[in-house]
Write an enzyme that holds these catalytic residues in place. Structure first.
Site, PDB file in Angstrom:
ATOM      1  N   HIS A  96       0.956  -1.207  -0.068  1.00 34.64           N
ATOM      2  CA  HIS A  96       0.093   0.019   0.170  1.00 34.64           C
ATOM      3  C   HIS A  96       1.061   1.264  -0.038  1.00 34.64           C
ATOM      4  O   HIS A  96       1.989   1.109   0.024  1.00 34.64           O
ATOM      5  CB  HIS A  96      -0.880   0.168   1.300  1.00 34.64           C
ATOM      6  CG  HIS A  96      -0.043   0.005   2.485  1.00 34.64           C
ATOM      7  ND1 HIS A  96       0.533  -0.833   2.888  1.00 34.64           N
ATOM      8  CD2 HIS A  96      -0.550   0.997   3.524  1.00 34.64           C
ATOM      9  CE1 HIS A  96       1.081  -0.652   4.290  1.00 34.64           C
ATOM     10  NE2 HIS A  96       0.370   0.627   4.550  1.00 34.64           N
ATOM     11  N   HIS A  98       1.108   3.964   2.192  1.00 35.28           N
ATOM     12  CA  HIS A  98       1.598   4.680   3.344  1.00 35.28           C
ATOM     13  C   HIS A  98       3.181   5.098   3.338  1.00 35.28           C
ATOM     14  O   HIS A  98       3.727   4.296   2.785  1.00 35.28           O
ATOM     15  CB  HIS A  98       1.080   3.945   4.671  1.00 35.28           C
ATOM     16  CG  HIS A  98      -0.441   4.210   4.883  1.00 35.28           C
ATOM     17  ND1 HIS A  98      -1.053   3.534   5.945  1.00 35.28           N
ATOM     18  CD2 HIS A  98      -1.191   4.935   4.416  1.00 35.28           C
ATOM     19  CE1 HIS A  98      -2.127   3.794   6.057  1.00 35.28           C
ATOM     20  NE2 HIS A  98      -2.490   4.603   5.021  1.00 35.28           N
ATOM     21  N   ASP A 100       5.455   4.708   5.257  1.00 35.82           N
ATOM     22  CA  ASP A 100       6.557   3.793   5.601  1.00 35.82           C
ATOM     23  C   ASP A 100       6.678   2.499   4.954  1.00 35.82           C
ATOM     24  O   ASP A 100       7.156   1.718   5.230  1.00 35.82           O
ATOM     25  CB  ASP A 100       6.525   3.469   7.154  1.00 35.82           C
ATOM     26  CG  ASP A 100       4.968   3.078   7.395  1.00 35.82           C
ATOM     27  OD1 ASP A 100       3.929   3.569   6.721  1.00 35.82           O
ATOM     28  OD2 ASP A 100       4.741   2.114   8.493  1.00 35.82           O
ATOM     29  N   HIS A 101       6.105   2.483   3.551  1.00 41.67           N
ATOM     30  CA  HIS A 101       6.211   1.236   2.693  1.00 41.67           C
ATOM     31  C   HIS A 101       6.485   1.587   1.411  1.00 41.67           C
ATOM     32  O   HIS A 101       6.688   0.685   0.535  1.00 41.67           O
ATOM     33  CB  HIS A 101       4.893   0.821   2.751  1.00 41.67           C
ATOM     34  CG  HIS A 101       4.393  -0.100   4.227  1.00 41.67           C
ATOM     35  ND1 HIS A 101       4.518  -1.345   4.432  1.00 41.67           N
ATOM     36  CD2 HIS A 101       4.045   0.708   5.450  1.00 41.67           C
ATOM     37  CE1 HIS A 101       3.966  -1.473   5.723  1.00 41.67           C
ATOM     38  NE2 HIS A 101       3.981  -0.270   6.237  1.00 41.67           N
ATOM     39  N   HIS A 185      -7.054  -1.835   6.165  1.00 40.33           N
ATOM     40  CA  HIS A 185      -5.960  -0.806   6.557  1.00 40.33           C
ATOM     41  C   HIS A 185      -6.043   0.302   5.357  1.00 40.33           C
ATOM     42  O   HIS A 185      -5.994   1.353   5.868  1.00 40.33           O
ATOM     43  CB  HIS A 185      -4.647  -1.438   6.605  1.00 40.33           C
ATOM     44  CG  HIS A 185      -3.412  -0.742   7.074  1.00 40.33           C
ATOM     45  ND1 HIS A 185      -3.607  -0.125   8.244  1.00 40.33           N
ATOM     46  CD2 HIS A 185      -2.450  -0.281   6.390  1.00 40.33           C
ATOM     47  CE1 HIS A 185      -2.419   0.759   8.308  1.00 40.33           C
ATOM     48  NE2 HIS A 185      -1.750   0.558   7.044  1.00 40.33           N
ATOM     49  N   ASP A 207       0.495  -4.339   6.582  1.00 39.85           N
ATOM     50  CA  ASP A 207      -0.136  -3.729   7.613  1.00 39.85           C
ATOM     51  C   ASP A 207      -1.625  -4.208   7.778  1.00 39.85           C
ATOM     52  O   ASP A 207      -2.308  -3.730   8.565  1.00 39.85           O
ATOM     53  CB  ASP A 207      -0.154  -1.981   7.390  1.00 39.85           C
ATOM     54  CG  ASP A 207       1.030  -1.504   7.726  1.00 39.85           C
ATOM     55  OD1 ASP A 207       2.040  -2.231   8.064  1.00 39.85           O
ATOM     56  OD2 ASP A 207       1.295  -0.244   7.610  1.00 39.85           O
ATOM     57  N   HIS A 252       5.076  -4.630  11.771  1.00 39.53           N
ATOM     58  CA  HIS A 252       5.584  -3.655  12.694  1.00 39.53           C
ATOM     59  C   HIS A 252       5.439  -4.380  14.143  1.00 39.53           C
ATOM     60  O   HIS A 252       4.998  -3.533  15.089  1.00 39.53           O
ATOM     61  CB  HIS A 252       4.988  -2.410  12.766  1.00 39.53           C
ATOM     62  CG  HIS A 252       4.742  -1.574  11.434  1.00 39.53           C
ATOM     63  ND1 HIS A 252       5.762  -1.307  11.059  1.00 39.53           N
ATOM     64  CD2 HIS A 252       3.673  -1.357  10.742  1.00 39.53           C
ATOM     65  CE1 HIS A 252       5.420  -0.687   9.684  1.00 39.53           C
ATOM     66  NE2 HIS A 252       4.386  -0.608   9.716  1.00 39.53           N
TER      67      HIS A 252
END
Lengths: 268, 268
Positions: A96, A98, A100-101, A185, A207, A252
């Site tokens: 996805h 976001h 942090d990805h 998510h 996530d 995470h």
């Protein structure tokens, strides 16, 4: 046929609140969680599943998440540890968009990216409460303009590798590399399973499930678009793991991540 | 025609985390927020919109929310302050069936309850993450049984007044008393507007918007079924307030509640 290998690329850590990890449940207070990418050496090429966060971007847009990332924890640094450079990567798969990805997408100068059709739509037109996740206004410059947000002259998180392909539905994108739809998510979230010659398949939740504890409690993370779909996706991951006798790897999880192989060590 | 009057019945307070009030935003830490009911004296009868929480029930099921409620803050106690007893109430309207909005239904021995058709369905079959809100397993005994939860021999929160009616869509249920659909927090959530002779209409958001700050930030509460719908409902409330020149009254706003009239004082 060369043997498929999986490396986990440690991408550093971020700080969030316990209520953001375990929605409405907590306990509250700061928790520091790991971020990582998955490198797959496959006979069809080199795949990377997610690319972590970009330190400078986080410091500019979400400094309160206090990123800790060494040079070895960037995509170029982590690839160097396994003897590769960013241009050696053939395919990026983003679970996805976001921040942090996908923070390392920009380094992958030769790659073709694969993501869910709905995810690319969503990151260009997020819900107001998704702003923290879809943190790069360059994904949706029109929205930013409406809100009077000034765009940096150079896009900081350029998710667009030279080639780009969107897909939908479950997909075996290469022999033994599976994408499974796990929305909730975000709108177009994918989890990934890799079949290996010498061990159980590895099922990377991304996530759709932050941690083992999240799964044990069936507790969705605070960041979500649709919690009802999120619960269904967690149920789906449990069922997939059972069906394929796969081992679940969470996105995470500060408790299980120290047990994962990272650096030059690999799964095969 | 007698003049419509609105009384606010102070129902005590509960303790939650700041991340539960302001989803993903916080700041975290304990906050104590007010709960109240709305009594409407109308020519067609006496209406009560929501009935607060039941202290004993909270202590049994959610003691961590540390309820503070004096005898004057129960439904019988608060009604006594305005010279009424529970049997004087003709109609209950429940915005939704979270425990802090229906705890006093059980006292209203002569009333007909009105709620949204979808809300009655939802509280009998909640999502796993809605368990904290729909806290009385007697609403869904089959679910409780599946989970091995022992039901109390006497239902503690009996939401069922002698008569019960479900409706859907926006409704003018009596002259100048409006129900507006505002889903998202729960599946069948209603907000309420009351038109008065001597002042601007009062628009009670219920849990579609906890506080003025929530509205200013467009920040949904942590407790929700569908945050996208929640945002649309907040936008709808703003538009309704503008259209009807109505004043917004929030459900759990520790900053504005002290300015609201309570006890024997009323709006008319």
């Amino acid at each position: 046929m060369s043997e498929t290998k999986v490396y986990l690329l440690d991408g550093g850590t971020l700080l969030v609140d316990g209520f953001q990890v375990f929605w409405n449940r907590g306990p509250g207070g700061e928790v520091r969680f790991p971020c990582y990418s998955v490198l797959i050496e496959h006979k069809d090429g080199r795949y990377i599943f997610d690319t972590g966060y970009d330190h400078d971007h986080v410091m500019r847009v979400l400094p309160f998440e206090k990123p800790l990332q060494t040079p070895e924890q960037t995509i170029p640094g982590a690839l160097a540890k396994v003897g590769l450079k960013p241009s050696d990567i053939d395919y990026v798969i983003n679970s996805h968009y976001h921040f942090d990805h996908c923070g390392g997408n920009k380094y992958l100068s030769e790659a073709c990216t694969v993501c869910h059709t709905k995810e690319l739509e969503a990151c260009g037109c997020p819900q107001p409460f998704e702003r923290l996740g879809y943190s790069d206004y360059n994904f949706s410059p029109d929205h930013a303009k409406e809100r009077g947000i000034e765009l940096p002259s150079e896009p900081e998180l350029d998710i667009y590798t030279p080639k780009f392909e969107t897909v939908s539905g479950d997909q075996e994108i290469a022999k033994g590399i599976w994408l499974f739809e796990t929305p909730g998510h975000t709108a177009g979230h994918y989890s990934l399973m890799v079949e290996l010659a010498g061990r159980r398949p590895m099922l990377f939740t991304a996530d759709a499930c932050y941690s083992q504890k999240s799964m044990d409690l069936m507790c969705v993370s605070g960041f979500h678009l649709d919690p009802t779909a999120s619960i269904q996706s967690m149920e789906r991951l449990k069922a997939l793991a059972e069906k394929h006798d796969a081992e679940l790897f969470y996105s995470h999880d500060w408790e299980t991540f120290p047990n994962y192989k990272t650096g030059a060590a690999y799964y095969s």
